[in-house]
Every structure is written in structure tokens, then in C-alpha cells.
Design a protein around this motif. Structure first.
Motif, PDB file in Angstrom:
ATOM      1  N   ILE A  55     -46.721  44.079 -25.719  1.00 20.47           N
ATOM      2  CA  ILE A  55     -45.429  43.600 -26.207  1.00 20.47           C
ATOM      3  C   ILE A  55     -44.445  44.754 -26.285  1.00 20.47           C
ATOM      4  CG2 ILE A  55     -44.242  42.748 -28.277  1.00 20.47           C
ATOM      5  CD1 ILE A  55     -46.548  40.840 -28.705  1.00 20.47           C
ATOM      6  N   ASP A  56     -43.258  44.526 -25.731  1.00 17.01           N
ATOM      7  CA  ASP A  56     -42.158  45.504 -25.731  1.00 17.01           C
ATOM      8  C   ASP A  56     -42.511  46.781 -24.976  1.00 17.01           C
ATOM      9  OD1 ASP A  56     -40.323  43.900 -26.977  1.00 17.01           O
ATOM     10  OD2 ASP A  56     -40.753  44.644 -28.986  1.00 17.01           O
ATOM     11  N   VAL A  57     -43.478  46.720 -24.087  1.00 18.72           N
ATOM     12  CA  VAL A  57     -43.791  47.860 -23.227  1.00 18.72           C
ATOM     13  C   VAL A  57     -42.906  47.791 -21.985  1.00 18.72           C
ATOM     14  CG1 VAL A  57     -45.566  48.954 -21.788  1.00 18.72           C
ATOM     15  CG2 VAL A  57     -46.159  48.041 -24.050  1.00 18.72           C
ATOM     16  N   ALA A  58     -42.119  48.831 -21.762  1.00 20.28           N
ATOM     17  CA  ALA A  58     -41.189  48.844 -20.628  1.00 20.28           C
ATOM     18  C   ALA A  58     -41.911  49.251 -19.342  1.00 20.28           C
ATOM     19  CB  ALA A  58     -40.048  49.813 -20.906  1.00 20.28           C
ATOM     20  N   PHE A  59     -41.374  48.799 -18.221  1.00 21.23           N
ATOM     21  CA  PHE A  59     -41.830  49.309 -16.930  1.00 21.23           C
ATOM     22  C   PHE A  59     -41.485  50.796 -16.845  1.00 21.23           C
ATOM     23  CE2 PHE A  59     -41.138  44.817 -15.615  1.00 21.23           C
ATOM     24  CZ  PHE A  59     -42.358  44.567 -15.003  1.00 21.23           C
ATOM     25  N   GLU A  60     -42.329  51.569 -16.161  1.00 18.79           N
ATOM     26  CA  GLU A  60     -41.891  52.901 -15.795  1.00 18.79           C
ATOM     27  C   GLU A  60     -40.821  52.746 -14.701  1.00 18.79           C
ATOM     28  OE1 GLU A  60     -44.662  51.370 -15.220  1.00 18.79           O
ATOM     29  OE2 GLU A  60     -45.862  52.197 -13.581  1.00 18.79           O
ATOM     30  N   PRO A  61     -39.753  53.542 -14.703  1.00 23.53           N
ATOM     31  CA  PRO A  61     -38.680  53.324 -13.723  1.00 23.53           C
ATOM     32  C   PRO A  61     -39.163  53.596 -12.294  1.00 23.53           C
ATOM     33  CG  PRO A  61     -37.942  54.710 -15.543  1.00 23.53           C
ATOM     34  CD  PRO A  61     -39.433  54.620 -15.653  1.00 23.53           C
ATOM     35  N   TYR A  62     -38.711  52.746 -11.388  1.00 22.87           N
ATOM     36  CA  TYR A  62     -39.021  52.891  -9.960  1.00 22.87           C
ATOM     37  C   TYR A  62     -37.713  53.089  -9.193  1.00 22.87           C
ATOM     38  CZ  TYR A  62     -43.643  50.960 -11.029  1.00 22.87           C
ATOM     39  OH  TYR A  62     -44.904  50.751 -11.550  1.00 22.87           O
ATOM     40  N   ARG A  63     -37.675  54.065  -8.295  1.00 27.00           N
ATOM     41  CA  ARG A  63     -36.485  54.201  -7.445  1.00 27.00           C
ATOM     42  C   ARG A  63     -36.398  53.008  -6.495  1.00 27.00           C
ATOM     43  NH1 ARG A  63     -35.258  59.696  -4.262  1.00 27.00           N
ATOM     44  NH2 ARG A  63     -34.757  60.260  -6.420  1.00 27.00           N
ATOM     45  N   THR A  64     -37.510  52.676  -5.869  1.00 27.24           N
ATOM     46  CA  THR A  64     -37.612  51.501  -5.003  1.00 27.24           C
ATOM     47  C   THR A  64     -38.855  50.726  -5.413  1.00 27.24           C
ATOM     48  OG1 THR A  64     -36.595  52.679  -3.143  1.00 27.24           O
ATOM     49  CG2 THR A  64     -37.850  50.692  -2.620  1.00 27.24           C
ATOM     50  N   VAL A  65     -38.725  49.423  -5.497  1.00 25.75           N
ATOM     51  CA  VAL A  65     -39.885  48.588  -5.816  1.00 25.75           C
ATOM     52  C   VAL A  65     -40.519  48.139  -4.505  1.00 25.75           C
ATOM     53  CG1 VAL A  65     -40.668  46.437  -6.858  1.00 25.75           C
ATOM     54  CG2 VAL A  65     -38.947  47.821  -8.019  1.00 25.75           C
ATOM     55  N   ARG A  66     -41.793  48.507  -4.338  1.00 20.74           N
ATOM     56  CA  ARG A  66     -42.518  48.184  -3.110  1.00 20.74           C
ATOM     57  C   ARG A  66     -43.462  47.015  -3.388  1.00 20.74           C
ATOM     58  NH1 ARG A  66     -44.663  54.221  -2.549  1.00 20.74           N
ATOM     59  NH2 ARG A  66     -45.180  53.627  -4.700  1.00 20.74           N
ATOM     60  N   VAL A  67     -43.252  45.929  -2.669  1.00 22.77           N
ATOM     61  CA  VAL A  67     -43.940  44.675  -2.958  1.00 22.77           C
ATOM     62  C   VAL A  67     -45.011  44.392  -1.909  1.00 22.77           C
ATOM     63  CG1 VAL A  67     -43.655  42.167  -3.222  1.00 22.77           C
ATOM     64  CG2 VAL A  67     -41.908  43.725  -4.108  1.00 22.77           C
ATOM     65  N   GLY A  68     -46.174  43.971  -2.389  1.00 23.53           N
ATOM     66  CA  GLY A  68     -47.216  43.435  -1.525  1.00 23.53           C
ATOM     67  C   GLY A  68     -47.377  41.951  -1.805  1.00 23.53           C
ATOM     68  N   VAL A  69     -47.428  41.122  -0.776  1.00 22.20           N
ATOM     69  CA  VAL A  69     -47.470  39.668  -0.935  1.00 22.20           C
ATOM     70  C   VAL A  69     -48.844  39.144  -0.520  1.00 22.20           C
ATOM     71  CG1 VAL A  69     -46.432  37.470  -0.259  1.00 22.20           C
ATOM     72  CG2 VAL A  69     -44.993  39.515  -0.486  1.00 22.20           C
ATOM     73  N   ILE A  70     -49.456  38.322  -1.386  1.00 21.57           N
ATOM     74  CA  ILE A  70     -50.723  37.659  -1.062  1.00 21.57           C
ATOM     75  C   ILE A  70     -50.469  36.159  -0.998  1.00 21.57           C
ATOM     76  CG2 ILE A  70     -53.108  37.261  -1.757  1.00 21.57           C
ATOM     77  CD1 ILE A  70     -52.983  39.829  -3.397  1.00 21.57           C
ATOM     78  N   GLY A  71     -50.724  35.574   0.152  1.00 20.24           N
ATOM     79  CA  GLY A  71     -50.491  34.138   0.336  1.00 20.24           C
ATOM     80  C   GLY A  71     -49.178  33.904   1.045  1.00 20.24           C
ATOM     81  N   LEU A  72     -49.270  33.456   2.297  1.00 21.73           N
ATOM     82  CA  LEU A  72     -48.054  33.359   3.125  1.00 21.73           C
ATOM     83  C   LEU A  72     -47.886  31.957   3.695  1.00 21.73           C
ATOM     84  CD1 LEU A  72     -48.537  36.824   4.826  1.00 21.73           C
ATOM     85  CD2 LEU A  72     -46.802  36.243   3.111  1.00 21.73           C
TER      86      LEU A  72
END
Length: 478
Positions: A55-72
């Protein structure tokens, strides 16, 4: 920087008092009596040494968010392109057990000028190989429901944040395990609840938190969508996976689209919580009737017996004595609706019922009288959420489902890039999906009430922001 919580009229005028009253035991006696009579679920598992709340834990900042997709399939393929157009986001890998689908999605992204993602496919373990990559920050899962728990858990254990299509899991033990795995790995798991970012839903949320409905007493939401033609299609749902769920479970499979916005407006896990659920179901008539009239006798569905009721209704009590009614019906002829109704001591909002372009109607005192509904238009303009004011035009051009998909994806990337706290956390995700197994349990007991687990382990009493966020910026793309 951590996001500074907005100070709403709700917090200033009502929240602290309400929480104090609750702590003093001035809750609903009726709700307490029902809770006492309810069938108990297993107690919350104890946290392991060193395991802490998310709870209330922030993401660490990312310059670019790199996404991997499962299920297409239909959903994953479309959403892959959606992720790729969000500023500061790139799709680095795509995966499907059918390798040709990974190639199709990679081809599509490359054709639109995006970097070509790595392709994984060919076996039911391909996703595990993809998770070994170190250039994935967020895993998006859009596979059939039966795979969500296993793949979501694997993504957390691989050190990735993960966003999962509905539901994140179908069993209570699985929901608890995802909560615990998120807490142990310090990675966020988020339900991909796009309807929580709907324009009407967010305006309804703001109106509730600003006190427009007075003391909110009840809400009504659900997922009412005639899917019969798609369920019997030989191409839409791969291997008929969604229809097969109707042969093996009595659950309210997918009410979250309507339940989640109501829960957010009631501050579930943020000052209130769901305590008891009772389920009812009508006879399963719709799919068999449709098959009788429209499906050839040679079709494999004729070997199936449907056990999931056409309309499964869950009545849910909250600790503050509110009542939520959540419905699920995908096998009856009817126009589409998520219902979206919220009511209190000073007024009511109903969606999918108005005559204006918003589709909503409203009646609030002292503005209205004469027992006549009014159009929602002027209220939505006044209470329009900052996300829609800021990126509404982009959503209209880029996103499916009326732009909700793009708002969800843009906001998720923004939260990660800016290092903010998620609007929807693993506790919300587990609570909103809990009616899936709990409805089965209640129906098996003849509709008796069953307890809803407190996935926050007591932290629900604390007010905090969620979807009612304050305005913040997407970091500039270098």
C-alpha cells in the motif's frame, strides 16, 4: 517524486469523521449481524518474515517503460499497438503459444514505425522464456482466464511489474498468493480494469467524493453483454475457451467492469471494505436456447452442458453498511450495459439510461425536484476527471472501448515513468476479483452469505487516494 494526495471535500468534511465513527464501533448493526452469520473463509495467511504491505508503495521511476505482452488474440494484439503509442513506452517482446500470432503483432508494430519486438511462441512455456529478458519492466497478460494466475505470479517472481486482464485469478488461494507474491517481490500487480477509467465512471467517482450524493448508501454495477454469437464463433475465442467456462463453473465470471467503479466510489480498501457476499443465479437457459436455434447439430458445442446461470447477482455488504449489487450476464438477449448506478442520501446517478450523448441521467438535491431525471451532460463537464481533460482527444484517436483502453495505458505508463503510486493496487485487484470464487461458494450453499477476505490485512481503514488522483504530468520523452 511521490504523488501528493488530493485533499477533497470528502476528506475534509466526511472522511475523518466517518473513520472515527467506524473505529468507535458505530457501524451498521445490520451489516454486523449478517457478517456474524456468514460462512467464514479461511483466515488471512500470515506474512512471512520481512514481507511488507504494498500500500502506497510508488513505482521506481522509469525513463522508458518497456512492455512484454503475453497473449496475442483479439485483446492482446490490439492492446500491443495501444502500448506502443503511449509517450515513453515501447513494446520490447511479444508472446503467444501460437507463434504466428507473435509474428503478426511484431509485423504490425514494425509496419507502424515502431521498434520490432522480440517474438516468443510455439509452446505453453514460451512466456517463461520471455520473462527471462532483462529489457521488460511491465508484463501485460491477455490470455484466457485459466492462465492469468500462473503467468501473473511468474511475472512477479521474474522481477517485473504486471498488469493482468480480468480476472487476475479465479480461486481465493490464488488471489491470496498473488497478494503475498507481490508483497515479497515488491513488484506491483494491477488488474487491467479499463472501465475504471471510463469518463462517466470517473466523473461519478468525483461527484461521490465531493459529496454530491450525500452519504452514499448503495451502488449497482455489472457486465451485461450479449456475447452469445461470439461465444459460439469458431474463431473469436480461441478453442472456445470462454464458452467452456460456462460448462464448468457457476461463478459470476466478469462483473468487475461494473463492480470496480462502484467500489472505487465507495472507497473500498480506502476507508471501507466489502465484508459479506450473497449470490443468486437464474437457470442457464440462454446458451442452450441460442444453440438450438442457430448452431448446426454437427458443431462440437452440442456435446456441452451449460451450468452457469444466465444472470448471476452478487449482493455485497460493506463495513460501513453500504450495499453493492454486482451482476453478470453474457448469455441473454439484451442491449449492452455496465449499469453504473450510485445513490445516497441526496441523489442518484444512473448510466445507460439517459437520452443525452453521455448516456447518463442524474437527480440530486437541491438542484432537482419534481421526481424527474435530468441529463448528465452538465455534471460530467463540471466533474470531468483531469485524465479525460488532458488526454481525451488522444484517447479518442488511439484507444478502443471509447478511449478507456488508452487512458488506462497512458496512466499506467505515466505512473511508472513519474515514480508514482498505482491508482489500482494488488489489494484492489484481489478484492474486485473475489466475487468469482465467492459467488460459487455462496451458490453452492443455497445463497447463504459468505465472508469476503480482507486482502489489506486491516489497512483498509486508512483513507488514501486511488483513481481520484490529482493532476500530474507525463515526464517529457528525451
Amino acid at each position: 517524486m511521490p504523488e501528493i494526495p488530493a485533499v477533497s471535500r470528502r476528506l475534509l468534511l466526511g472522511g475523518a469523521l466517518a473513520t472515527g465513527a467506524l473505529a468507535a464501533g458505530v457501524g451498521s448493526a445490520q451489516a454486523a449481524a449478517v457478517t456474524e452469520a456468514a460462512t467464514a473463509v479461511d483466515p488471512a495467511p500470515r506474512r512471512r518474515p520481512g514481507q511488507k504491505s504494498m500500500i502506497d508503495v510508488a513505482f521506481e521511476p522509469y525513463r522508458t517503460v518497456r512492455v512484454g505482452v503475453i497473449g496475442l488474440g483479439n485483446r492482446g494484439h490490439g492492446m500491443s499497438e495501444g502500448w506502443s503509442v503511449v509517450p515513453g513506452c515501447t513494446v520490447t517482446a511479444v508472446c503467444d503459444i501460437r507463434a504466428e500470432r507473435a509474428k503478426r503483432t511484431a509485423d504490425r508494430l514494425a509496419a507502424t514505425g515502431k521498434p520490432r519486438p522480440a517474438e516468443y511462441g510455439g509452446s505453453d512455456e514460451s512466456f517463461a522464456r520471455m520473462l527471462e529478458r532483462d529489457d521488460i519492466d511491465l508484463v501485460y497478460i491477455a490470455t484466457p482466464w485459466e492462465f492469468h494466475y500462473q503467468q501473473g505470479r511468474a511475472a512477479l517472481l521474474a522481477g517485473k511489474h504486471v498488469i493482468v486482464e480480468l480476472p487476475i485469478a479465479t480461486g481465493l488461494d490464488e488471489l491470496w498468493d498473488l497478494v503475498d507474491t507481490s508483497e515479497r517481490t515488491r513488484r506491483h500487480l494491477i488488474l487491467s480494469e479499463n472501465c475504471s477509467y471510463g469518463r462517466n465512471e470517473l466523473a461519478m467517482l468525483k461527484m461521490a467524493h465531493e459529496g454530491l450524493f450525500g452519504d452514499v448508501t448503495n451502488g449497482h454495477g455489472g457486465y451485461l453483454h450479449d456475447l452469445r454469437a461470439l461465444l459460439f464463433s469458431d474463431t473469436y475465442y480461441t478453442d472456445a475457451w470462454r464458452r467452456l467456462w460456462h460448462t464448468r463453473s457457476t461463478a459470476s465470471f466478469y462483473a468487475m467492469h461494473g463492480l470496480a467503479p462502484i467500489a472505487a466510489a465507495m472507497d473500498i480498501n480506502r476507508g471501507d471494505r466489502m465484508t459479506v457476499l450473497r449470490a443468486t443465479a437464474t437457470e442457464p437457459k440462454g446458451l442452450a436456447d441460442y444453440r438450438e436455434r442457430f448452431v448446426p447439430r454437427s458443431h462440437p458445442s452440442w456435446r456441452e452442458t451449460y451450468i452457469n446461470g444466465d444472470l448471476v447477482t452478487c449482493l455485497i455488504d460493506t463495513a460501513k453498511g453500504r450495499v453493492i449489487r454486482a451482476e453478470h450476464d453474457v448469455s441473454s438477449p439484451r442491449p449492452y450495459s455496465r449499469i453504473n448506478s450510485l445513490a445516497g442520501s441526496r441523489g442518484i446517478f444512473e448510466d445507460y439510461a439517459g437520452t443525452s450523448t453521455t448516456g447518463g441521467r442524474i437527480y440530486v438535491e437541491p438542484d432537482h425536484g419534481g421526481h424527474s431525471w435530468r441529463d448528465f451532460d452538465t455534471y460530467r463537464k463540471e466533474f470531468d476527471h483531469w485524465l479525460w481533460k488532458k488526454i481525451g482527444d488522444d484517447a479518442a484517436n488511439n484507444g478502443g472501448h471509447g478511449g478507456m483502453d488508452y487512458v488506462l495505458q497512458w496512466r499506467t505508463v505515466q505512473l511508472m515513468r513519474a515514480g508514482l503510486v498505482p491508482d489500482i493496487d494488488v489489494y484492489d485487484s484481489a478484492a474486485w476479483c473475489a466475487p468469482v470464487p465467492l459467488s460459487v461458494k455462496s451458490l453452492a450453499a443455497g445463497g447463504r452469505p459468505v465472508e469476503v477476505p480482507d486482502f489489506t490485512r486491516g489497512s483498509w481503514v486508512n483513507l488514501r487516494t486511488g483513481l481520484d488522483s490529482r493532476t500530474s504530468e507525463m515526464p517529457p520523452v528525451a
